[in-house]
Design an enzyme around this catalytic site. Structure first.
Site, PDB file in Angstrom:
ATOM      1  N   ASN A  31       0.849  -1.210   0.000  1.00  0.00           N
ATOM      2  CA  ASN A  31       0.000   0.000   0.000  1.00  0.00           C
ATOM      3  C   ASN A  31       0.874   1.245   0.000  1.00  0.00           C
ATOM      4  O   ASN A  31       0.563   2.228  -0.672  1.00  0.00           O
ATOM      5  CB  ASN A  31      -0.942   0.000   1.209  1.00  0.00           C
ATOM      6  CG  ASN A  31      -2.171  -0.837   0.954  1.00  0.00           C
ATOM      7  OD1 ASN A  31      -3.042  -0.444   0.185  1.00  0.00           O
ATOM      8  ND2 ASN A  31      -2.226  -2.012   1.558  1.00  0.00           N
ATOM      9  N   LEU A 109      -2.737   2.405  18.476  1.00  0.00           N
ATOM     10  CA  LEU A 109      -2.298   3.712  18.980  1.00  0.00           C
ATOM     11  C   LEU A 109      -3.215   4.171  20.116  1.00  0.00           C
ATOM     12  O   LEU A 109      -4.416   3.881  20.119  1.00  0.00           O
ATOM     13  CB  LEU A 109      -2.310   4.738  17.841  1.00  0.00           C
ATOM     14  CG  LEU A 109      -1.320   4.429  16.705  1.00  0.00           C
ATOM     15  CD1 LEU A 109      -1.636   5.244  15.463  1.00  0.00           C
ATOM     16  CD2 LEU A 109       0.123   4.671  17.162  1.00  0.00           C
ATOM     17  N   ASN A 123      -6.450   5.067   7.836  1.00  0.00           N
ATOM     18  CA  ASN A 123      -6.053   3.659   7.865  1.00  0.00           C
ATOM     19  C   ASN A 123      -6.770   2.907   6.752  1.00  0.00           C
ATOM     20  O   ASN A 123      -7.881   3.268   6.374  1.00  0.00           O
ATOM     21  CB  ASN A 123      -6.434   3.039   9.216  1.00  0.00           C
ATOM     22  CG  ASN A 123      -6.027   1.577   9.326  1.00  0.00           C
ATOM     23  OD1 ASN A 123      -4.923   1.199   8.924  1.00  0.00           O
ATOM     24  ND2 ASN A 123      -6.905   0.735   9.847  1.00  0.00           N
ATOM     25  N   HIS A 125      -8.176  -0.886   5.899  1.00  0.00           N
ATOM     26  CA  HIS A 125      -8.489  -2.153   6.570  1.00  0.00           C
ATOM     27  C   HIS A 125      -9.036  -3.143   5.537  1.00  0.00           C
ATOM     28  O   HIS A 125      -9.880  -2.775   4.710  1.00  0.00           O
ATOM     29  CB  HIS A 125      -9.526  -1.916   7.682  1.00  0.00           C
ATOM     30  CG  HIS A 125      -9.868  -3.172   8.413  1.00  0.00           C
ATOM     31  ND1 HIS A 125      -9.057  -3.709   9.394  1.00  0.00           N
ATOM     32  CD2 HIS A 125     -10.913  -4.024   8.283  1.00  0.00           C
ATOM     33  CE1 HIS A 125      -9.597  -4.824   9.836  1.00  0.00           C
ATOM     34  NE2 HIS A 125     -10.718  -5.046   9.195  1.00  0.00           N
TER      35      HIS A 125
END
Ligand code: GAR
Length: 233
Positions: A31, A109, A123, A125
């Site tokens: 990615n 985090l 993010n 997923h």
């Protein structure tokens, strides 16, 4: 954490013309490569300032070979999660990072760290959230007999895999699929979806469209940018 954060420069108070991005990884970095490629093509108008890994991994070597500034902050060598995050935060601030892109970064985090970045951590997923948060998403999708599966880009909040959804990519699940085949097709869609979504996120941010994200609503994964895509791969 709080004393480190007190009074320091908040880069995102300004308009984000070519914002500085940090990519955080833990694995192969595919990615990350897609984000880099998009930036090279000038589709993604951002500066990739640094790639950070929480352990030695293939992606960090790729980033180095491609000429990017890299850093490994080995979580296992840090005394605590807090010291890991303090180090991470100081590096991000020193590099004047505006947006953090988690790209297979397998580290949870803290609420304080996430809050500091004020909805500027993204993010990707590997599932159609809110379905299949957590690990082994492809295996679970197959086990439940899903006919579609995919990937989601979302804003990171303290609630794991539950932040506001920015975009989703859908793939069909075939009868002949196994975990490996399905993962390969989802990965392909991820590599299109993530750079495109980061790019749209930046544009929308500058148009003030997602500055007022309601984190309470985000618990229900309400969409803030709707770029659902379905690609036959
Ligand atoms: C990607 O499939 C990404 O969606 C997933 O890790 C992989 C990283 O691959 N992320 C998560 O599972 C986060 N919960 P890459 O290192 O080749 O980009």
């Amino acid at each position: 954490m709080s004393c480190l954060m007190a009074g320091i420069y908040k880069a995102y108070d300004k308009k984000m013309i070519n914002p500085n991005i940090a990519i955080l990884i833990s694995g192969y970095g595919k990615n990350m490569e897609a984000i880099i490629q998009s930036s090279k093509n000038n589709d993604l108008k951002a500066i990739i300032k640094i790639v950070i890994a929480n352990k030695d991994c293939m992606g960090i070597h790729t980033a180095k070979e491609l000429g990017f500034k890299t850093l490994i902050i080995n979580r296992k060598e840090m005394i605590s999660k807090n010291s890991f995050e303090k180090k991470l935060l100081s590096i991000l601030v020193t590099n004047k990072i505006d947006i953090i892109c988690l790209a297979g970064f397998m580290e949870i985090l803290s609420k304080e760290f996430i809050k500091y970045w004020d909805n500027k951590i993204l993010n990707i997923h590997p599932s159609l959230l809110p379905l299949f948060p957590g690990l082994n998403t492809h295996k679970r999708a197959l086990k439940l007999g899903m006919s579609v599966h995919g990937a989601t880009v979302h804003i990171v909040t303290e609630h794991i895999d539950k932040g506001p959804i920015l975009s989703q990519g859908v793939v069909r699940v075939f009868k002949t699929d196994n975990e490996k085949k399905l993962k390969e097709r989802v990965s392909k869609i991820e590599h299109i979806l993530y750079p495109k979504t980061i790019s749209e996120f930046i544009k929308n941010l500058n148009n003030n469209q997602i500055n007022d994200i309601d984190i309470e609503k985000s618990k229900n994964n309400e969409k803030n940018i709707d770029t659902l895509m379905s690609i036959n791969v």
